[in-house]
Design a protein around this motif. Structure first.
Motif, PDB file in Angstrom:
ATOM      1  N   GLU A  76       0.846  -1.191   0.000  1.00  0.00           N
ATOM      2  CA  GLU A  76       0.000   0.000   0.000  1.00  0.00           C
ATOM      3  C   GLU A  76       0.883   1.242   0.000  1.00  0.00           C
ATOM      4  OE1 GLU A  76      -3.979  -0.525   2.213  1.00  0.00           O
ATOM      5  OE2 GLU A  76      -2.478  -1.450   3.518  1.00  0.00           O
ATOM      6  N   TYR A 106       2.131   4.888   1.017  1.00  0.00           N
ATOM      7  CA  TYR A 106       2.180   5.772   2.181  1.00  0.00           C
ATOM      8  C   TYR A 106       2.861   7.062   1.763  1.00  0.00           C
ATOM      9  CZ  TYR A 106       0.916   1.994   5.412  1.00  0.00           C
ATOM     10  OH  TYR A 106       0.247   0.996   6.069  1.00  0.00           O
ATOM     11  N   ASP A 166      -4.717  -1.467  12.971  1.00  0.00           N
ATOM     12  CA  ASP A 166      -4.636  -0.136  12.353  1.00  0.00           C
ATOM     13  C   ASP A 166      -3.200   0.127  11.906  1.00  0.00           C
ATOM     14  OD1 ASP A 166      -4.690   2.495  11.581  1.00  0.00           O
ATOM     15  OD2 ASP A 166      -5.412   3.282  13.505  1.00  0.00           O
ATOM     16  N   SER A 182      -2.545   2.525   9.537  1.00  0.00           N
ATOM     17  CA  SER A 182      -2.650   3.751   8.749  1.00  0.00           C
ATOM     18  C   SER A 182      -1.502   4.714   9.024  1.00  0.00           C
ATOM     19  CB  SER A 182      -3.981   4.450   9.034  1.00  0.00           C
ATOM     20  OG  SER A 182      -4.087   4.785  10.407  1.00  0.00           O
ATOM     21  N   ARG A 207      -0.699   6.312   5.603  1.00  0.00           N
ATOM     22  CA  ARG A 207      -1.222   5.611   4.455  1.00  0.00           C
ATOM     23  C   ARG A 207      -2.086   6.519   3.602  1.00  0.00           C
ATOM     24  NH1 ARG A 207      -4.322   0.580   6.182  1.00  0.00           N
ATOM     25  NH2 ARG A 207      -5.897   2.146   6.683  1.00  0.00           N
ATOM     26  N   ASP A 218      -5.144   6.846   1.491  1.00  0.00           N
ATOM     27  CA  ASP A 218      -6.408   6.113   1.291  1.00  0.00           C
ATOM     28  C   ASP A 218      -7.050   6.480  -0.047  1.00  0.00           C
ATOM     29  OD1 ASP A 218      -6.250   4.732   3.724  1.00  0.00           O
ATOM     30  OD2 ASP A 218      -7.000   6.501   4.772  1.00  0.00           O
TER      31      ASP A 218
END
Length: 196
Positions: free
Chosen positions: A30, A32, A154, A156, A194, A196
């Protein structure tokens, strides 16, 4: 069925060691973004035999993190030697100058990953470090953390701490060898959010 990767621990800085549970299906890396205000490269060098600390800001980063398989992650970080500080003013000016980093002619230092091995608890990152347009392979030790007080799932907001050593002479930064030792010890702190 969930499987915990490792137990939670504590650091003096108030973060909890990253504790993640992964399902059988692996997720893709993912994206970031770097919190540049809270991220920097700290370094230590010997000045006339005395350990001296300095800092260099991170100006940009491309971060793709896979918390389920850290080996699939990608880190590409650019540093700004023009804003580096080497402790005292005279040392800072000498470090930025043409005999060491030559920051005017080479305004960027870059690190790009080639391979990541290990786990979230302790990984080794092998990559290309470019200083003064000279590229050498270096290996850094890495640990990944999440913000203390957040849910264990979490991810994030993450923090990665990298450490290692480089020999400045390998990059042509050979100036003031009678005063400054060749080994530069690194401690890099990168805080990430992160996208989103």
């Amino acid at each position: 069925m969930l499987r915990c990767l490792y137990r939670i621990g504590r650091l003096p800085c108030g973060l909890s060691v990253l504790w993640l549970c992964a399902s059988a299906a692996l997720a893709a890396p993912e994206a970031y973004r770097l919190d540049t205000g809270a991220s920097q490269v700290g370094f230590t060098y010997d000045l006339a035999g005395a350990p001296t600390r300095g800092v260099m800001p991170i100006s940009a980063a491309r971060l793709q993190i896979d918390v389920h398989d850290i080996r699939a992650s990608v880190i590409d970080v650019t540093l700004n030697p023009r804003r580096a500080k080497a402790g005292i003013f005279v040392a800072t000016e000498a470090m930025r100058g043409p005999q060491v980093l030559d920051a005017r002619q080479f305004p960027q230092i870059r690190f790009q990953t080639r391979e990541i091995t290990g786990s979230l608890k302790g990984a080794q990152i092998r990559g290309d470090l470019t200083i003064r347009d000279v590229t050498r392979q270096v290996t850094l030790d890495a640990r990944l953390f999440r913000q203390r007080g957040t849910a264990v799932t979490d991810v994030s907001q993450l923090e990665v701490v990298l450490s290692g050593e480089v020999d400045r002479h390998h990059f042509g930064a050979t100036g003031f060898a009678d005063l400054v030792g060749p080994t530069i010890r690194l401690r890099i702190l990168a805080r990430m959010i992160r996208i989103d």
